[in-house]
Design a protein around this motif. Structure first.
Motif, PDB file in Angstrom:
ATOM      1  N   TYR A   8      12.263  -0.287 133.939  1.00  0.00           N
ATOM      2  CA  TYR A   8      10.939  -0.228 133.044  1.00  0.00           C
ATOM      3  C   TYR A   8      11.060  -1.061 131.781  1.00  0.00           C
ATOM      4  CZ  TYR A   8       9.878   3.345 136.495  1.00  0.00           C
ATOM      5  OH  TYR A   8       9.350   3.929 137.750  1.00  0.00           O
ATOM      6  N   GLN A   9      10.267  -0.894 130.875  1.00  0.00           N
ATOM      7  CA  GLN A   9      10.378  -1.742 129.612  1.00  0.00           C
ATOM      8  C   GLN A   9      10.656  -0.853 128.328  1.00  0.00           C
ATOM      9  OE1 GLN A   9       6.631  -3.713 128.554  1.00  0.00           O
ATOM     10  NE2 GLN A   9       7.815  -5.286 127.448  1.00  0.00           N
ATOM     11  N   CYS A  10       9.688   0.169 128.465  1.00  0.00           N
ATOM     12  CA  CYS A  10       9.769   1.223 127.252  1.00  0.00           C
ATOM     13  C   CYS A  10       9.884   2.593 127.493  1.00  0.00           C
ATOM     14  CB  CYS A  10       8.349   1.029 126.640  1.00  0.00           C
ATOM     15  SG  CYS A  10       7.776  -0.433 125.909  1.00  0.00           S
ATOM     16  N   PHE A  11      10.567   3.255 126.574  1.00  0.00           N
ATOM     17  CA  PHE A  11      10.899   4.656 126.961  1.00  0.00           C
ATOM     18  C   PHE A  11      11.065   5.532 125.773  1.00  0.00           C
ATOM     19  CE2 PHE A  11      13.214   1.439 129.104  1.00  0.00           C
ATOM     20  CZ  PHE A  11      13.464   1.492 130.501  1.00  0.00           C
ATOM     21  N   LYS A  12      10.900   6.835 125.808  1.00  0.00           N
ATOM     22  CA  LYS A  12      10.795   7.762 124.805  1.00  0.00           C
ATOM     23  C   LYS A  12      11.222   9.057 125.100  1.00  0.00           C
ATOM     24  CE  LYS A  12       6.285   9.628 124.728  1.00  0.00           C
ATOM     25  NZ  LYS A  12       6.648  11.090 124.872  1.00  0.00           N
ATOM     26  N   ASP A  13      11.510   9.984 124.257  1.00  0.00           N
ATOM     27  CA  ASP A  13      11.950  11.315 124.245  1.00  0.00           C
ATOM     28  C   ASP A  13      13.249  11.707 125.209  1.00  0.00           C
ATOM     29  OD1 ASP A  13       9.896  11.924 122.531  1.00  0.00           O
ATOM     30  OD2 ASP A  13       8.580  12.637 124.169  1.00  0.00           O
ATOM     31  N   ILE A  14      13.334  12.854 125.502  1.00  0.00           N
ATOM     32  CA  ILE A  14      14.753  13.018 126.210  1.00  0.00           C
ATOM     33  C   ILE A  14      14.809  12.388 127.192  1.00  0.00           C
ATOM     34  CG2 ILE A  14      15.870  14.935 127.272  1.00  0.00           C
ATOM     35  CD1 ILE A  14      14.749  17.031 125.265  1.00  0.00           C
ATOM     36  N   PRO A  15      16.312  11.748 127.503  1.00  0.00           N
ATOM     37  CA  PRO A  15      17.534  11.774 126.724  1.00  0.00           C
ATOM     38  C   PRO A  15      17.489  10.584 125.900  1.00  0.00           C
ATOM     39  CG  PRO A  15      17.748  10.733 128.783  1.00  0.00           C
ATOM     40  CD  PRO A  15      16.489  11.142 128.881  1.00  0.00           C
ATOM     41  N   ASN A  40      14.621  -7.411 124.966  1.00  0.00           N
ATOM     42  CA  ASN A  40      14.752  -7.109 126.322  1.00  0.00           C
ATOM     43  C   ASN A  40      13.886  -5.660 126.253  1.00  0.00           C
ATOM     44  OD1 ASN A  40      15.447  -6.383 128.928  1.00  0.00           O
ATOM     45  ND2 ASN A  40      17.658  -6.279 128.378  1.00  0.00           N
ATOM     46  N   LYS A  41      14.487  -4.547 126.215  1.00  0.00           N
ATOM     47  CA  LYS A  41      13.555  -3.182 126.272  1.00  0.00           C
ATOM     48  C   LYS A  41      13.045  -2.705 125.064  1.00  0.00           C
ATOM     49  CE  LYS A  41      15.073  -2.977 130.510  1.00  0.00           C
ATOM     50  NZ  LYS A  41      14.293  -3.077 131.941  1.00  0.00           N
ATOM     51  N   ILE A  42      12.525  -1.816 124.890  1.00  0.00           N
ATOM     52  CA  ILE A  42      12.072  -0.919 123.736  1.00  0.00           C
ATOM     53  C   ILE A  42      12.237   0.520 123.799  1.00  0.00           C
ATOM     54  CG2 ILE A  42      10.208  -0.321 122.141  1.00  0.00           C
ATOM     55  CD1 ILE A  42       8.713  -2.700 123.010  1.00  0.00           C
ATOM     56  N   PHE A  43      13.343   0.750 123.028  1.00  0.00           N
ATOM     57  CA  PHE A  43      13.743   2.212 123.246  1.00  0.00           C
ATOM     58  C   PHE A  43      13.219   3.108 121.960  1.00  0.00           C
ATOM     59  CE2 PHE A  43      17.017   0.099 125.489  1.00  0.00           C
ATOM     60  CZ  PHE A  43      16.932   0.558 126.759  1.00  0.00           C
ATOM     61  N   CYS A  44      12.352   4.146 122.078  1.00  0.00           N
ATOM     62  CA  CYS A  44      12.025   4.970 120.968  1.00  0.00           C
ATOM     63  C   CYS A  44      12.971   6.044 120.866  1.00  0.00           C
ATOM     64  CB  CYS A  44      10.538   5.537 121.249  1.00  0.00           C
ATOM     65  SG  CYS A  44       9.415   4.173 121.596  1.00  0.00           S
ATOM     66  N   VAL A  45      13.861   6.217 119.774  1.00  0.00           N
ATOM     67  CA  VAL A  45      14.947   7.036 119.595  1.00  0.00           C
ATOM     68  C   VAL A  45      14.715   8.053 118.852  1.00  0.00           C
ATOM     69  CG1 VAL A  45      16.600   5.123 120.706  1.00  0.00           C
ATOM     70  CG2 VAL A  45      16.220   5.493 118.045  1.00  0.00           C
ATOM     71  N   GLY A  46      13.662   8.245 118.363  1.00  0.00           N
ATOM     72  CA  GLY A  46      13.386   9.594 117.291  1.00  0.00           C
ATOM     73  C   GLY A  46      12.977  10.528 118.121  1.00  0.00           C
ATOM     74  N   MET A  47      13.690  11.877 117.582  1.00  0.00           N
ATOM     75  CA  MET A  47      13.493  12.950 118.244  1.00  0.00           C
ATOM     76  C   MET A  47      12.109  13.458 118.493  1.00  0.00           C
ATOM     77  SD  MET A  47      16.760  15.209 116.876  1.00  0.00           S
ATOM     78  CE  MET A  47      16.929  16.176 118.293  1.00  0.00           C
ATOM     79  N   ASN A  48      11.845  14.532 119.450  1.00  0.00           N
ATOM     80  CA  ASN A  48      10.553  15.008 119.814  1.00  0.00           C
ATOM     81  C   ASN A  48       9.925  15.451 118.428  1.00  0.00           C
ATOM     82  OD1 ASN A  48      12.558  14.694 122.032  1.00  0.00           O
ATOM     83  ND2 ASN A  48      10.566  15.746 123.249  1.00  0.00           N
ATOM     84  N   LYS A  49       8.686  15.439 118.524  1.00  0.00           N
ATOM     85  CA  LYS A  49       7.871  15.734 117.305  1.00  0.00           C
ATOM     86  C   LYS A  49       7.984  14.915 115.933  1.00  0.00           C
ATOM     87  CE  LYS A  49       5.248  18.331 117.870  1.00  0.00           C
ATOM     88  NZ  LYS A  49       3.853  17.737 118.640  1.00  0.00           N
ATOM     89  N   THR A  50       8.324  13.639 116.291  1.00  0.00           N
ATOM     90  CA  THR A  50       8.317  12.792 115.125  1.00  0.00           C
ATOM     91  C   THR A  50       7.303  11.734 115.288  1.00  0.00           C
ATOM     92  OG1 THR A  50      10.068  11.478 116.126  1.00  0.00           O
ATOM     93  CG2 THR A  50      10.655  13.336 114.874  1.00  0.00           C
ATOM     94  N   GLY A  51       6.280  11.906 116.146  1.00  0.00           N
ATOM     95  CA  GLY A  51       5.274  11.006 116.317  1.00  0.00           C
ATOM     96  C   GLY A  51       5.525   9.911 117.433  1.00  0.00           C
ATOM     97  N   THR A  52       6.404  10.475 118.521  1.00  0.00           N
ATOM     98  CA  THR A  52       6.759   9.613 119.763  1.00  0.00           C
ATOM     99  C   THR A  52       5.518   9.265 120.578  1.00  0.00           C
ATOM    100  OG1 THR A  52       7.392  11.348 120.766  1.00  0.00           O
ATOM    101  CG2 THR A  52       9.074  10.287 119.555  1.00  0.00           C
ATOM    102  N   GLU A  53       4.641  10.354 120.716  1.00  0.00           N
ATOM    103  CA  GLU A  53       3.444  10.119 121.578  1.00  0.00           C
ATOM    104  C   GLU A  53       2.535   9.360 120.974  1.00  0.00           C
ATOM    105  OE1 GLU A  53       2.039  11.206 124.535  1.00  0.00           O
ATOM    106  OE2 GLU A  53       4.056  12.002 125.000  1.00  0.00           O
TER     107      GLU A  53
END
Length: 250
Positions: free
Chosen positions: A102-109, A48-61
């Motif tokens: 949307y399909q993909c998400f990252k960073d807060i929250p 279904n979706k892709i959730f990037c759940v690593g905290m900020n400054k872990t390579g999320t960009e």
């Protein structure tokens, strides 16, 4: 002559009928294209979706850049960041509705504790990517340095610096420090406090998905082979050999 006129009239009517059919087909084609576009690439995949759940400054960009290059589409970040107070109050209704579009998400929250459990419940068969650093100390130094570059000309920011910073809105980053790390003028950038939150979140994610390895990928984007791991996890063909390195703060 009358037969000829009737023949011409019949031909004209058939031409008009054909024109109407062509126009109707074109409208249908346009409608279907819009519908397919709105699906955000969900059809070809068995998740279904892709959730990037690593905290900020872990390579999320870097993860975002890699996923976009692979053809995935990301949600805008600002609406999610504006839901910080909702997250602090554990109110997720707006976020659930936002994710529908949307399909993909990252960073807060998405990178914070408690969010991923709600998303897993409301968006079953989704993929979760937990990005991590070499160790907790590296992560803490990175986020402290990054905030210094953004909010205090390279120095470790003070509480006043965060309250006057205009990221998202004035004072938002101070609110984030309070809600996430329980830090205000006292405890700001306290290493043990920040690392405790970072490790707690990572452990929560790992424990939650302990018996569902198909739903969670844990990666360090700087590690050899991590990009191939990502592609295998999402069942897509790689287009490079390693992650792009973005948002570097050191």
């Amino acid at each position: 002559m009358q037969k000829r006129d009737r023949g011409l009239a019949t031909t004209t009517m058939e031409q008009k009928k054909l024109q109407y059919i062509q126009e109707d087909l074109e409208r249908s084609r346009s409608f279907l294209q819009q519908q397919l576009k709105s699906l955000k690439l969900s059809i070809p995949f068995n998740y279904n979706k892709i959730f990037c759940v690593g905290m900020n400054k872990t390579g999320t960009e870097s993860t975002k850049a890699a996923l976009i290059e692979l053809g995935f589409q990301f949600a805008p970040q600002l609406p999610g960041e504006r839901m910080l107070k909702d997250w602090a109050e554990r109110r997720f209704d707006k976020l659930i509705n936002f994710c529908y579009e949307y399909q993909c998400f990252k960073d807060i929250p998405f990178s914070l504790p408690y969010t991923f459990q709600i998303l897993d419940t409301h968006y079953p068969k989704s993929k979760f990517i937990l990005t991590i650093r070499d160790n907790s100390q590296v992560w803490f130094e990175s986020i402290k340095r990054f905030h210094g570059q953004l909010f205090s000309q390279g120095k470790t920011p003070s509480w006043d610096d965060l309250e006057s910073a205009s990221y998202v809105y004035k004072g938002w980053i101070a609110e984030a420090s309070k809600y996430i790390f329980q830090a205000d003028d006292y405890g700001l950038y306290d290493q043990s406090r920040y690392i405790e939150v970072y490790e707690f979140h990572n452990q929560m994610v790992r424990e939650y998905f302990r018996y569902r390895s198909d739903a969670l990928l844990v990666i360090n984007t700087a590690s050899e082979g991590s990009y191939d791991q990502l592609c295998k996890f999402l069942d897509v063909s790689p287009v490079r050999t390693k992650f792009p390195h973005l948002n570097k703060s050191q």
